[in-house]
Design a protein around this motif. Structure first.
Motif, short mmCIF file in Angstrom:
data_model
loop_
_atom_site.label_atom_id
_atom_site.label_comp_id
_atom_site.label_asym_id
_atom_site.label_seq_id
_atom_site.Cartn_x
_atom_site.Cartn_y
_atom_site.Cartn_z
N PRO A 1 43.71 31.59 40.12
CA PRO A 1 43.44 33.00 39.82
C PRO A 1 42.77 33.71 41.00
CG PRO A 1 41.79 31.63 38.80
CD PRO A 1 42.79 30.68 39.41
N ARG A 2 42.95 35.01 41.08
CA ARG A 2 42.34 35.79 42.16
C ARG A 2 40.92 36.20 41.83
NH1 ARG A 2 46.24 36.85 45.79
NH2 ARG A 2 44.82 38.19 46.95
N THR A 3 40.55 36.19 40.55
CA THR A 3 39.22 36.61 40.15
C THR A 3 38.67 35.66 39.10
OG1 THR A 3 39.87 38.92 40.51
CG2 THR A 3 37.83 38.54 39.30
N VAL A 4 37.43 35.19 39.29
CA VAL A 4 36.78 34.32 38.31
C VAL A 4 35.46 34.95 37.89
CG1 VAL A 4 37.86 32.20 39.16
CG2 VAL A 4 35.68 32.94 40.13
N ARG A 5 35.10 34.72 36.63
CA ARG A 5 33.85 35.27 36.08
C ARG A 5 32.78 34.20 36.10
NH1 ARG A 5 33.20 38.06 30.06
NH2 ARG A 5 31.03 38.75 30.32
N LEU A 6 31.59 34.56 36.57
CA LEU A 6 30.50 33.59 36.72
C LEU A 6 29.69 33.48 35.44
CD1 LEU A 6 29.21 34.64 40.27
CD2 LEU A 6 30.76 32.76 39.70
N PRO A 7 29.36 32.26 35.00
CA PRO A 7 28.50 32.09 33.82
C PRO A 7 27.04 32.30 34.19
CG PRO A 7 29.12 29.95 34.67
CD PRO A 7 29.84 30.97 35.52
#
Length: 483
Positions: free
Chosen positions: A289-295
């Motif tokens: 993926p081009r964008t990942v969400r940080l926890p």
């Protein structure tokens, strides 16, 4: 409970009140076999016809049991007894269905080795008749009554040892691994050149607290999920199908939900902007993926290791490159370099431990560059973003000569040229990027799975504009523990 005796009058009733195997047919003189779970932790219990090779001898009227037919072991992840086939000639069945890999045993399961049936007994209530398994409604599986337990079925395969109709059980405390690597729960070994299309670690299925997710741990060639390449962790639903090589698998969902337990702390902030890392497109991205969400609830490791949360598949990145952790006191994400070869670079400058990220910062790790951003809820709802609930892999595009492909650059670049003000990590020869037309937006296809199962993986990938990398997890041997 009726008294059970061996020839000679030995009373086995006491043994029958403990976990044990009960041989339902065949020529065995000793039908009750006690199970010592502490022993199973140290070594598996082998079932077979040969007295020297097997711990439990199963004399076969039709000579259908192999010398070492199956074995029962203990799995610490979910504290369950596990049944596995030992490479037998006739396969191992559980409740009249062949097993495709290691399967957790449940009380009342009937193990079939050749023509001998063995009942797995954990007698919670001693008044339950020993020979009779639970009375299940039609078309209901034994695991349907187990909270959180699901199953995976083989519906097509050219692998001789993997029978159509065989299955695996999924549990919430164990990650099911799929690939050609020895030790995989579901090992897929094709014949000839097709064997190299499947990576050592091709896919995995794990419980995320709300459902089972199918993930790509960094395979060279993507898994085909419901007719499309798998590009991000995906929650599985009843009837979902995915293809690896010639094998097509179907997911059967949980029938009894998981109940109780302590409240789960959310991994992601549910209010306010969402922190993300967006790939800055310096080099062409081949996979991921081009964008990942940080926890915010746990730190994440970024690196080349197969155990990293964000796995960057390039030798310029160290195995454990950078730890990213949310600091509740400051409300900022902090960076901690783990002694990487090329450092952790923010806005072109190497930073020390505890450096706080600000929106708009450019984070460079080896040949990868990301922009740290905070997305409002409306953008989060409309653009593709993958939450880091588990391992996510990114891989750069490599041309046939082994050089990185520059993203969005139609002309050749001279050797050692500077792109976006940042020189490459190492001098690389000029490259000619391969331009591909953007795929047309189309409605969800009506998938003919019978037709899908008959196609080769390379044909499916070509149809989706994806190049085929032969050789498993190449070119960097990412699944080699020494890489």
């Amino acid at each position: 409970m009726a008294t059970i005796t061996r020839p000679g009058g030995e009373d086995l009733s006491a043994i029958a009140t403990q976990p044990h195997l009960y041989i339902l047919n065949g020529l065995s003189r000793y039908p009750v076999v006690p199970l010592d779970f502490s022993r199973l932790r140290a070594a598996p219990l082998v079932l077979g016809r040969n007295q020297e090779a097997a711990d439990v001898v199963l004399p076969s009227p039709k000579h259908a049991v192999s010398r070492r037919h199956a074995f029962i072991s203990y799995r610490a992840d979910d504290e369950l007894a596990i049944l596995s086939d030992a490479g037998s000639a006739n396969g191992t069945r559980l409740n009249d269905q062949f097993i495709a890999g290691p399967v957790p045993l449940l009380p009342g399961d009937i193990i079939t080795c050749g023509d001998v049936d063995v009942l797995f007994v954990v007698p919670f209530v001693t008044s339950v008749p020993l020979r009779r398994p639970p009375n299940l409604p039609p078309r209901q599986y034994l695991e349907d009554a187990e909270p959180g337990m699901a199953r995976l079925e083989v519906i097509a395969s050219r692998i001789p040892s993997l029978r159509v109709g065989s299955f695996c059980r999924l549990t919430t405390r164990h990650t099911l691994t799929i690939g050609r690597q020895s030790g995989s729960d579901l090992r897929l070994v094709e014949e000839g050149e097709a064997a190299r299309v499947i990576s050592r670690r091709q896919a995995e299925i794990r419980w995320d607290g709300a459902g089972y997710q199918l993930r790509d741990p960094g395979a060279s060639n993507p898994t085909i999920f419901n007719g499309r390449p798998l590009v991000a962790p995906t929650v599985l639903k009843e009837g979902d199908r995915f293809q690896i090589g010639s094998t097509v698998l179907r997911f059967r969902a949980v029938r009894t939900p998981v109940a109780g337990g302590p409240p789960v702390k959310p991994e992601f902030n549910t209010t306010g902007p969402a922190p993300v890392l967006r790939y800055a497109a310096r080099w062409q991205l081949h996979l991921g993926p081009r964008t990942v969400r940080l926890p915010v609830a746990r730190p994440i490791m970024i690196g080349r290791s197969k155990d990293a949360d964000l796995r960057l598949q390039d030798p310029s990145v160290s195995r454990q490159n950078t730890l990213v952790r949310f600091d509740p006191a400051s409300g900022r994400f902090q960076l901690f370099d783990r002694g990487s070869a090329n450092g952790t670079v923010v806005n072109g400058v190497a930073v020390g431990p505890g450096h706080a990220l600000k929106p708009g910062d450019h984070l460079t790790l080896g040949e990868f560059e990301f922009i740290f951003e905070e997305w409002p809820p409306d953008r989060l709802a409309t653009e593709a973003v993958v939450p880091l609930t588990g391992p996510v892999a990114l891989q750069l595009e490599i041309d046939p000569d082994g050089n990185l492909v520059v993203a969005g650059t139609p002309d050749k670049l001279p050797e050692g040229s500077v792109l976006a003000g940042i020189p490459p990590m190492a001098a690389r020869p000029a490259v000619e990027p391969v331009s591909q037309p953007a795929p047309a937006v189309q409605d969800e296809p009506d998938i003919d799975f019978d037709e899908l199962a008959g196609k080769d993986l390379d044909e499916l990938l070509v149809n989706h504009g994806i190049s085929l990398l032969v050789g498993g997890n190449q070119p960097f041997l990412l699944d080699d523990p020494e890489s």
